[in-house]
Structures are given as C-alpha cells and as structure tokens.
Design a protein around this motif. Structure first.
Motif, short mmCIF file in Angstrom:
data_model
loop_
_atom_site.label_atom_id
_atom_site.label_comp_id
_atom_site.label_asym_id
_atom_site.label_seq_id
_atom_site.Cartn_x
_atom_site.Cartn_y
_atom_site.Cartn_z
N GLY A 122 23.99 69.86 3.01
CA GLY A 122 24.55 71.14 2.64
C GLY A 122 23.53 72.23 2.35
O GLY A 122 23.89 73.32 1.89
N LYS A 123 22.26 71.95 2.61
CA LYS A 123 21.21 72.93 2.32
C LYS A 123 20.43 73.28 3.57
O LYS A 123 20.45 72.56 4.56
N GLU A 124 19.70 74.38 3.47
CA GLU A 124 18.85 74.82 4.57
C GLU A 124 17.61 73.93 4.66
O GLU A 124 17.19 73.31 3.69
N ARG A 125 17.04 73.91 5.85
CA ARG A 125 15.76 73.23 6.02
C ARG A 125 14.70 73.87 5.13
O ARG A 125 14.63 75.10 5.04
N GLU A 126 13.90 73.03 4.51
CA GLU A 126 12.90 73.53 3.55
C GLU A 126 11.54 72.96 3.92
O GLU A 126 11.38 71.75 4.08
N GLY A 127 10.57 73.83 4.04
CA GLY A 127 9.20 73.37 4.23
C GLY A 127 8.63 72.93 2.90
O GLY A 127 8.73 73.66 1.91
#
Length: 126
Positions: free
Chosen positions: A42-47
């Motif tokens: 449910g979250k955006e891709r995170e670096g």
C-alpha cells in the motif's frame, strides 16, 4: 543484458537483523552504482540505500540501521539491516545505474536505474 538477483529475505522478529544480497550476472557491479529500494504494502517505492563511486547514501528512515557494502569477489552488493521493525516489512529490490555526481543527482531517483532484480520479501513480525 545485466541480471540482478536479490536474496536473504525472510520472516524475522522485531529487533533482529538480516543481510540481503544483490548478485549480478553479465554485469560487473564494481563499476556501477547500486541502490536498494523497498515497497511496502500500500505504499510507494522507497529508496533506502545506495553505494556510488564516491560513497554511500541512506534515507533518513533507515540511517544508522542499514549498511550497504560491496563484495567484489562475489560481484555482490550487501545490505545489512539491524534492529528490524514491522515498518521495515516490504519487498526489497536492488538496481543499478551509472556512477553519478551526488551534488546534482538524487541517489534514490528510481527512474535513473537501469536494471532491477525481482525482489526479496522481508517480513518483520512477532
């Protein structure tokens, strides 16, 4: 064409540690920047971490707990994750890009990465 394979994920309890590996075929990782990203449900891709020719970079959310390093003998980039929390639950991906000047380029701009692995699941739960 380069291929990346992540490994080392699994189910762990809060406070434990994991070591993730990103191993390449047809690509010499020593000559590329390598980033680790994650995508939680449910979250955006995170670096979260990147190793470049000039050093290493970490997102604020993982600084102090994650350590990225190279093992050139195995053509592998490692991500050591300590003191895991449930918020670290995600699929972790590694990716490569050309070396960059961090004064002008964002280490975690995913669109600048060329090759991606399939990901490894990390689940932190008691």
């Amino acid at each position: 064409q380069g291929q990346l394979v992540e490994s080392g994920g699994g189910l762990v309890q809060p406070g434990e540690s994991l070591g993730l590996s990103c191993t390449a075929s047809y690509l010499d990782l020593e000559y590329f920047a390598v980033g680790w990203f994650r995508r939680a449900p449910g979250k955006e891709r995170e670096g979260v971490s990147c190793i470049n020719g000039d050093g290493t970079y970490y997102s604020d959310s993982v600084k102090g707990r994650f350590t990225i390093s190279r093992d050139t003998t195995k053509n592998t980039v490692l991500l050591q994750i300590n003191n895991l929390t449930p918020e670290d639950t995600a699929v972790y991906y590694c990716a490569t890009r050309a070396f960059f000047n961090a004064q002008y380029r964002d280490p975690f701009h995913w669109d600048e990465y060329d090759y991606w692995g399939q990901g490894t699941q990390v689940t932190v739960s008691s």
